[in-house]
Design a protein around this motif. Structure first.
Motif, PDB file in Angstrom:
ATOM      1  N   ASP A 187      10.970 -13.373  49.190  1.00 18.66           N
ATOM      2  CA  ASP A 187      12.571 -12.380  48.958  1.00 18.66           C
ATOM      3  C   ASP A 187      11.598 -11.774  47.265  1.00 18.66           C
ATOM      4  O   ASP A 187      11.840 -10.703  47.890  1.00 18.66           O
ATOM      5  N   GLU A 188      10.752 -12.544  46.527  1.00 15.57           N
ATOM      6  CA  GLU A 188      10.334 -11.734  45.602  1.00 15.57           C
ATOM      7  C   GLU A 188       9.394 -10.456  46.582  1.00 15.57           C
ATOM      8  O   GLU A 188       8.961  -9.461  45.141  1.00 15.57           O
ATOM      9  N   GLU A 189       8.649 -10.825  46.628  1.00 13.47           N
ATOM     10  CA  GLU A 189       7.672 -10.055  47.073  1.00 13.47           C
ATOM     11  C   GLU A 189       7.606  -8.766  47.666  1.00 13.47           C
ATOM     12  O   GLU A 189       6.644  -8.200  47.535  1.00 13.47           O
ATOM     13  N   ARG A 190       9.074  -9.187  48.995  1.00 14.43           N
ATOM     14  CA  ARG A 190       9.348  -8.365  49.779  1.00 14.43           C
ATOM     15  C   ARG A 190       9.987  -7.296  48.818  1.00 14.43           C
ATOM     16  O   ARG A 190      10.081  -6.287  49.132  1.00 14.43           O
ATOM     17  N   ALA A 191      10.534  -7.432  47.688  1.00  9.65           N
ATOM     18  CA  ALA A 191      11.557  -6.287  47.048  1.00  9.65           C
ATOM     19  C   ALA A 191      10.380  -5.533  46.124  1.00  9.65           C
ATOM     20  O   ALA A 191      10.788  -4.511  46.034  1.00  9.65           O
ATOM     21  N   ARG A 192       9.410  -6.172  45.754  1.00 14.22           N
ATOM     22  CA  ARG A 192       7.876  -5.413  44.612  1.00 14.22           C
ATOM     23  C   ARG A 192       7.950  -4.339  45.540  1.00 14.22           C
ATOM     24  O   ARG A 192       7.098  -3.748  45.829  1.00 14.22           O
ATOM     25  N   LEU A 193       7.338  -4.505  46.950  1.00 12.08           N
ATOM     26  CA  LEU A 193       6.418  -4.478  48.498  1.00 12.08           C
ATOM     27  C   LEU A 193       7.472  -2.626  48.621  1.00 12.08           C
ATOM     28  O   LEU A 193       6.940  -1.891  48.282  1.00 12.08           O
ATOM     29  N   LEU A 194       9.151  -3.212  49.173  1.00  7.22           N
ATOM     30  CA  LEU A 194       9.815  -1.890  49.225  1.00  7.22           C
ATOM     31  C   LEU A 194       9.981  -1.507  48.003  1.00  7.22           C
ATOM     32  O   LEU A 194       9.770   0.202  48.790  1.00  7.22           O
ATOM     33  N   GLN A 195       9.949  -1.623  47.148  1.00  4.92           N
ATOM     34  CA  GLN A 195       9.836  -0.777  46.083  1.00  4.92           C
ATOM     35  C   GLN A 195       8.942  -0.073  45.251  1.00  4.92           C
ATOM     36  O   GLN A 195       8.835   1.319  45.308  1.00  4.92           O
ATOM     37  N   GLU A 196       7.528  -0.268  46.035  1.00  2.00           N
ATOM     38  CA  GLU A 196       6.371   0.801  45.478  1.00  2.00           C
ATOM     39  C   GLU A 196       6.705   1.971  46.966  1.00  2.00           C
ATOM     40  O   GLU A 196       6.233   2.662  46.606  1.00  2.00           O
ATOM     41  N   CYS A 197       6.726   1.152  48.205  1.00  3.47           N
ATOM     42  CA  CYS A 197       7.018   1.833  49.328  1.00  3.47           C
ATOM     43  C   CYS A 197       7.429   2.903  49.151  1.00  3.47           C
ATOM     44  O   CYS A 197       7.600   4.242  49.834  1.00  3.47           O
ATOM     45  N   LYS A 198       9.170   2.993  48.321  1.00  2.00           N
ATOM     46  CA  LYS A 198       9.771   4.002  48.143  1.00  2.00           C
ATOM     47  C   LYS A 198       8.710   5.695  47.866  1.00  2.00           C
ATOM     48  O   LYS A 198       9.357   6.651  47.932  1.00  2.00           O
ATOM     49  N   ASN A 199       8.168   5.072  47.123  1.00  2.00           N
ATOM     50  CA  ASN A 199       6.974   6.799  46.522  1.00  2.00           C
ATOM     51  C   ASN A 199       7.140   7.098  48.021  1.00  2.00           C
ATOM     52  O   ASN A 199       5.926   8.382  47.446  1.00  2.00           O
ATOM     53  N   PHE A 200       6.292   6.634  49.104  1.00  2.00           N
ATOM     54  CA  PHE A 200       6.163   7.309  50.257  1.00  2.00           C
ATOM     55  C   PHE A 200       7.111   6.673  50.990  1.00  2.00           C
ATOM     56  O   PHE A 200       6.895   6.459  51.842  1.00  2.00           O
ATOM     57  N   PRO A 201       7.920   8.146  51.596  1.00  2.00           N
ATOM     58  CA  PRO A 201       9.139   8.012  52.865  1.00  2.00           C
ATOM     59  C   PRO A 201       8.967   7.787  52.994  1.00  2.00           C
ATOM     60  O   PRO A 201       9.538   7.061  54.484  1.00  2.00           O
ATOM     61  N   ASP A 202       8.057   7.604  53.996  1.00  2.00           N
ATOM     62  CA  ASP A 202       6.839   7.871  55.655  1.00  2.00           C
ATOM     63  C   ASP A 202       7.063   6.427  55.481  1.00  2.00           C
ATOM     64  O   ASP A 202       7.184   6.102  56.383  1.00  2.00           O
ATOM     65  N   LEU A 203       6.167   6.235  54.485  1.00  3.70           N
ATOM     66  CA  LEU A 203       5.597   4.280  54.755  1.00  3.70           C
ATOM     67  C   LEU A 203       6.605   3.155  54.510  1.00  3.70           C
ATOM     68  O   LEU A 203       6.303   1.984  55.370  1.00  3.70           O
ATOM     69  N   TYR A 204       7.937   3.550  54.660  1.00  5.56           N
ATOM     70  CA  TYR A 204       8.867   3.057  53.822  1.00  5.56           C
ATOM     71  C   TYR A 204       9.329   2.567  55.343  1.00  5.56           C
ATOM     72  O   TYR A 204      10.178   1.377  55.325  1.00  5.56           O
TER      73      TYR A 204
END
Length: 358
Positions: A187-204
């Motif tokens: 759960d913690e890893e998923r939250a960190r990854l999604l937060q970083e991916c928000k910097n790239f909308p298509d990748l998110y």
């Protein structure tokens, strides 16, 4: 006539050296790992010599491995899918760098075996801006993929171009595959990854789609708008690994983002993720590696999003047949690795049986 000698190498391996001497022909020699192959080759060459069909090796054009790679990339590779072209182009360039200057008649099983060892033992070059990370080595399946494309090249050179007498890759033992990898996000890893991916909308969006549908990387990256039916809340996948059409549901945040994007006009083309090159989809690898490093995820690949989705489905009560249908597996063997995520679901099934009959 043929003379076969058994020899032992410095490493203790057995080799069989064949020498054929026949009047009117230069001596022909070759070395094999198995006596059966040595006898078969000797019989073939002697028959061709006596029937006037033998084409002496020294009379063949002295093509190099790089020449074969060039022709393969020009004539064979364009007929494959875009993802295969991308992967095999990279693999062929590795072979060019390692043995491109060799003549094809010098390409032996021993040379291929040495390359196989180097592929497995050499760390892959780091991607993105990550520093001071542990080296990552090619898996057995990746090494096999390198051998597979070289084997097809050699087979084509042998059967169609007549540049080779035999395919040396066929004599090399393939690495033992281990497909039991099941790395998934906490759960913690998923939250960190999604937060970083928000910097790239298509990748998110690509990551959210992977987590909510369990689709493979190329199935998502190559998506077209005509595959997406927002009214039925589904995506039809055509470019599947199993070459079969598969329909997956799309719900939640992924559906909401897709609806927002559908309202945007105009779109450059039918690609959900249009690339910089006309007609190509976007390549997220650099953005992905950046986010993985920023989220401090160790030993996590994009394909592991698929494992994560499968684990979520299993923990939500999906049965193995349901998992296989959603993920696109033809058998239950590939989804058995997720069985340990479903103890509560199996317990409820047993409880229903006991309450009804015992």
């Amino acid at each position: 006539m043929a003379n076969i000698q058994r020899r032992t190498t410095a490493s203790g391996e057995t080799r069989y050296q064949v020498c054929i001497r026949l009047k009117g022909f230069a001596p022909q020699t070759s070395t094999f790992d198995r006596l059966t192959d040595a006898k078969r080759w000797a019989a073939k060459i002697e028959t061709e010599m006596r029937e006037g069909r033998f084409f002496q090796a020294n009379a063949r054009p002295k093509h190099k491995v790089s020449d074969a790679i060039d022709r393969y990339q020009r004539e064979i590779l364009p007929n494959k899918s875009s993802s295969t072209i991308r992967d095999q182009s990279q693999q062929l360039e590795w072979w060019r760098k390692e043995i491109g200057t060799l003549h094809l008649h010098d390409l032996t099983p021993a040379v291929i075996a040495g390359c196989k060892t180097k592929l497995a033992a050499t760390p892959m070059p780091p991607r993105g801006k990550a520093v001071n990370i542990e080296p990552v080595y090619r898996s057995a399946s990746t090494v096999t993929a390198y051998l597979r494309v070289m084997s097809h090249l050699c087979s084509t050179a042998e059967r169609e171009w007549e540049w080779l007498e035999r395919n040396p890759v066929m004599a090399v033992k393939k690495p033992k595959l281990n497909n039991a990898r099941s790395r998934f996000l906490s759960d913690e890893e998923r939250a960190r990854l999604l937060q970083e991916c928000k910097n790239f909308p298509d990748l998110y969006l690509a990551v959210v789609l992977a987590l909510s549908t369990g689709a493979r990387k190329n199935e998502i990256w190559d998506l077209r708008w005509h595959q997406i039916d927002l009214d039925r809340q589904s995506i039809t996948l055509h470019l599947t690994k199993n070459k079969e059409i598969r329909v997956v549901p799309v719900v939640g945040e992924a559906l909401a983002i897709l609806r927002e994007r559908q309202a945007l006009r105009p779109r450059p083309n039918d690609h959900l993720f249009p690339g910089k090159v006309e007609g190509k989809s976007f390549d997220f690898r650099k953005q992905w590696e950046h986010c993985i490093a920023a989220a401090q995820l160790h030993n996590f690949r994009y394909h592991d999003l698929r494992h994560t989705a499968a684990s979520y489905l299993a923990m939500s009560g999906a049965t193995l047949p349901e998992l296989a249908e959603i993920l696109g597996h033809k058998t239950l063997q590939m989804v058995k690795r997720y069985a340990h995520f479903t103890p509560d679901h199996k317990k409820s099934v047993v409880e229903r049986m006991v309450s009804a009959y015992l």
